[in-house]
Design a protein around this motif. Structure first.
Motif, PDB file in Angstrom:
ATOM      1  N   UNK A  32       0.851  -1.203   0.000  1.00 57.43           N
ATOM      2  CA  UNK A  32       0.000   0.000   0.000  1.00 57.43           C
ATOM      3  C   UNK A  32       0.884   1.251   0.000  1.00 57.43           C
ATOM      4  N   UNK A  33       0.525   2.232  -0.857  1.00 60.48           N
ATOM      5  CA  UNK A  33       1.343   3.438  -0.970  1.00 60.48           C
ATOM      6  C   UNK A  33       0.453   4.617  -1.370  1.00 60.48           C
ATOM      7  N   UNK A  34       0.623   5.714  -0.682  1.00 59.02           N
ATOM      8  CA  UNK A  34      -0.073   6.942  -1.022  1.00 59.02           C
ATOM      9  C   UNK A  34       0.371   7.399  -2.422  1.00 59.02           C
ATOM     10  N   UNK A  35      -0.570   7.940  -3.202  1.00 59.62           N
ATOM     11  CA  UNK A  35      -0.256   8.352  -4.575  1.00 59.62           C
ATOM     12  C   UNK A  35       0.856   9.406  -4.610  1.00 59.62           C
ATOM     13  N   UNK A  36       0.842  10.344  -3.669  1.00 62.69           N
ATOM     14  CA  UNK A  36       1.888  11.377  -3.629  1.00 62.69           C
ATOM     15  C   UNK A  36       3.257  10.747  -3.390  1.00 62.69           C
ATOM     16  N   UNK A  37       3.320   9.756  -2.524  1.00 65.35           N
ATOM     17  CA  UNK A  37       4.582   9.065  -2.251  1.00 65.35           C
ATOM     18  C   UNK A  37       5.038   8.280  -3.483  1.00 65.35           C
ATOM     19  N   UNK A  38       4.076   7.646  -4.184  1.00 67.52           N
ATOM     20  CA  UNK A  38       4.418   6.898  -5.395  1.00 67.52           C
ATOM     21  C   UNK A  38       4.968   7.842  -6.467  1.00 67.52           C
ATOM     22  N   UNK A  39       4.404   9.034  -6.538  1.00 70.36           N
ATOM     23  CA  UNK A  39       4.901  10.022  -7.504  1.00 70.36           C
ATOM     24  C   UNK A  39       6.296  10.494  -7.112  1.00 70.36           C
ATOM     25  N   UNK A  40       6.467  10.827  -5.844  1.00 69.18           N
ATOM     26  CA  UNK A  40       7.764  11.324  -5.368  1.00 69.18           C
ATOM     27  C   UNK A  40       8.852  10.265  -5.501  1.00 69.18           C
ATOM     28  N   UNK A  41       8.554   9.036  -5.055  1.00 65.33           N
ATOM     29  CA  UNK A  41       9.561   7.970  -5.022  1.00 65.33           C
ATOM     30  C   UNK A  41       9.781   7.299  -6.379  1.00 65.33           C
ATOM     31  N   UNK A  42       8.728   7.211  -7.198  1.00 67.41           N
ATOM     32  CA  UNK A  42       8.804   6.419  -8.432  1.00 67.41           C
ATOM     33  C   UNK A  42       8.550   7.213  -9.709  1.00 67.41           C
ATOM     34  N   UNK A  43       7.953   8.399  -9.584  1.00 63.23           N
ATOM     35  CA  UNK A  43       7.639   9.187 -10.776  1.00 63.23           C
ATOM     36  C   UNK A  43       6.574   8.544 -11.650  1.00 63.23           C
ATOM     37  N   UNK A  44       5.514   8.024 -11.010  1.00 62.10           N
ATOM     38  CA  UNK A  44       4.505   7.229 -11.725  1.00 62.10           C
ATOM     39  C   UNK A  44       3.777   7.971 -12.840  1.00 62.10           C
ATOM     40  N   UNK A  45       3.688   9.303 -12.764  1.00 60.76           N
ATOM     41  CA  UNK A  45       2.933  10.021 -13.796  1.00 60.76           C
ATOM     42  C   UNK A  45       3.621   9.973 -15.161  1.00 60.76           C
ATOM     43  N   UNK A  46       4.909   9.625 -15.184  1.00 65.17           N
ATOM     44  CA  UNK A  46       5.623   9.508 -16.463  1.00 65.17           C
ATOM     45  C   UNK A  46       5.511   8.097 -17.050  1.00 65.17           C
ATOM     46  N   UNK A  47       4.895   7.184 -16.320  1.00 59.68           N
ATOM     47  CA  UNK A  47       4.741   5.798 -16.782  1.00 59.68           C
ATOM     48  C   UNK A  47       3.549   5.670 -17.724  1.00 59.68           C
ATOM     49  N   UNK A  48       3.472   4.531 -18.404  1.00 61.07           N
ATOM     50  CA  UNK A  48       2.316   4.231 -19.234  1.00 61.07           C
ATOM     51  C   UNK A  48       1.090   4.020 -18.370  1.00 61.07           C
ATOM     52  N   UNK A  49      -0.088   4.081 -18.994  1.00 59.52           N
ATOM     53  CA  UNK A  49      -1.322   3.824 -18.258  1.00 59.52           C
ATOM     54  C   UNK A  49      -2.105   2.743 -18.986  1.00 59.52           C
ATOM     55  N   UNK A  50      -2.731   1.864 -18.226  1.00 57.38           N
ATOM     56  CA  UNK A  50      -3.512   0.748 -18.753  1.00 57.38           C
ATOM     57  C   UNK A  50      -4.761   0.589 -17.902  1.00 57.38           C
ATOM     58  N   UNK A  51      -5.825   0.141 -18.520  1.00 55.02           N
ATOM     59  CA  UNK A  51      -7.055  -0.102 -17.777  1.00 55.02           C
ATOM     60  C   UNK A  51      -7.840  -1.252 -18.377  1.00 55.02           C
ATOM     61  N   UNK A  52      -8.773  -1.762 -17.606  1.00 55.08           N
ATOM     62  CA  UNK A  52      -9.623  -2.863 -18.050  1.00 55.08           C
ATOM     63  C   UNK A  52     -10.976  -2.781 -17.379  1.00 55.08           C
ATOM     64  N   UNK A  53     -11.995  -3.150 -18.115  1.00 57.44           N
ATOM     65  CA  UNK A  53     -13.330  -3.338 -17.551  1.00 57.44           C
ATOM     66  C   UNK A  53     -13.341  -4.656 -16.770  1.00 57.44           C
ATOM     67  N   UNK A  54     -14.447  -4.961 -16.138  1.00 54.78           N
ATOM     68  CA  UNK A  54     -14.600  -6.227 -15.417  1.00 54.78           C
ATOM     69  C   UNK A  54     -14.500  -7.366 -16.431  1.00 54.78           C
ATOM     70  N   UNK A  55     -13.537  -8.243 -16.228  1.00 61.83           N
ATOM     71  CA  UNK A  55     -13.342  -9.407 -17.095  1.00 61.83           C
ATOM     72  C   UNK A  55     -12.292 -10.319 -16.491  1.00 61.83           C
ATOM     73  N   UNK A  56     -12.131 -11.480 -17.106  1.00 58.66           N
ATOM     74  CA  UNK A  56     -11.154 -12.466 -16.661  1.00 58.66           C
ATOM     75  C   UNK A  56     -10.305 -12.836 -17.865  1.00 58.66           C
ATOM     76  N   UNK A  57      -8.959 -12.865 -17.685  1.00 57.26           N
ATOM     77  CA  UNK A  57      -8.091 -13.196 -18.817  1.00 57.26           C
ATOM     78  C   UNK A  57      -6.762 -13.778 -18.344  1.00 57.26           C
ATOM     79  N   UNK A  58      -6.130 -14.531 -19.224  1.00 63.73           N
ATOM     80  CA  UNK A  58      -4.794 -15.085 -18.976  1.00 63.73           C
ATOM     81  C   UNK A  58      -3.749 -14.025 -19.309  1.00 63.73           C
ATOM     82  N   UNK A  59      -2.631 -14.049 -18.573  1.00 65.42           N
ATOM     83  CA  UNK A  59      -1.569 -13.081 -18.820  1.00 65.42           C
ATOM     84  C   UNK A  59      -0.221 -13.682 -18.511  1.00 65.42           C
ATOM     85  N   UNK A  60       0.816 -13.193 -19.201  1.00 60.51           N
ATOM     86  CA  UNK A  60       2.206 -13.513 -18.855  1.00 60.51           C
ATOM     87  C   UNK A  60       3.023 -12.239 -18.992  1.00 60.51           C
ATOM     88  N   UNK A  61       3.802 -11.914 -17.956  1.00 64.45           N
ATOM     89  CA  UNK A  61       4.638 -10.725 -17.993  1.00 64.45           C
ATOM     90  C   UNK A  61       5.893 -11.021 -18.802  1.00 64.45           C
TER      91      UNK A  61
END
Length: 119
Positions: A32-61
């Motif tokens: 768990x991490x506060x969004x401000x801390x994630x921005x300060x520590x990781x710079x998350x706003x410069x990362x890509x963004x992804x989203x999904x509706x309710x669904x089930x799917x297979x994945x491999x990183x």
């Protein structure tokens, strides 16, 4: 017959059991991490963004992924050689590290959005 009986012992290497090998696999990390801390520590706003509706799917990183969950919820169940790893539920405010190569099933239970990065 008077002779010397010599037994030859074949020594074979002892391999770790499949269970021991599976336990050595990396787990999904959820912190768990506060969004401000994630921005300060990781710079998350410069990362890509992804989203999904309710669904089930297979994945491999394809590589180790860092992600910050902006909204929603999903349960991720490792599969295949990772099946012995812990199932996790991720939700808004979680910083996650997903191991490269892991196979799993995503069960998105509330529409989800995340920033993600492959460091």
């Amino acid at each position: 017959f008077s002779g010397l009986f010599v037994a030859h012992l074949l020594l074979e290497p002892v391999l770790p059991s499949a269970v021991a090998m599976a336990e050595a696999l990396p787990e999904i990390q959820v912190t768990p991490m506060d969004k401000a801390a994630a921005e300060k520590d990781k710079g998350i706003s410069s990362w890509g963004e992804w989203g999904s509706e309710v669904r089930k799917f297979d994945w491999q990183w394809s590589g180790t992924e860092e992600a910050y969950i902006l909204e929603g919820e999903a349960t991720i169940t490792p599969t295949g050689k990772y099946a012995s790893c812990k199932e996790v539920t991720i939700k808004a405010g979680d910083f996650c590290v997903f191991p490269g190569g892991m196979t799993c099933i995503w069960n998105v239970t509330k529409p989800i959005s995340k920033h993600y990065n492959y460091p």
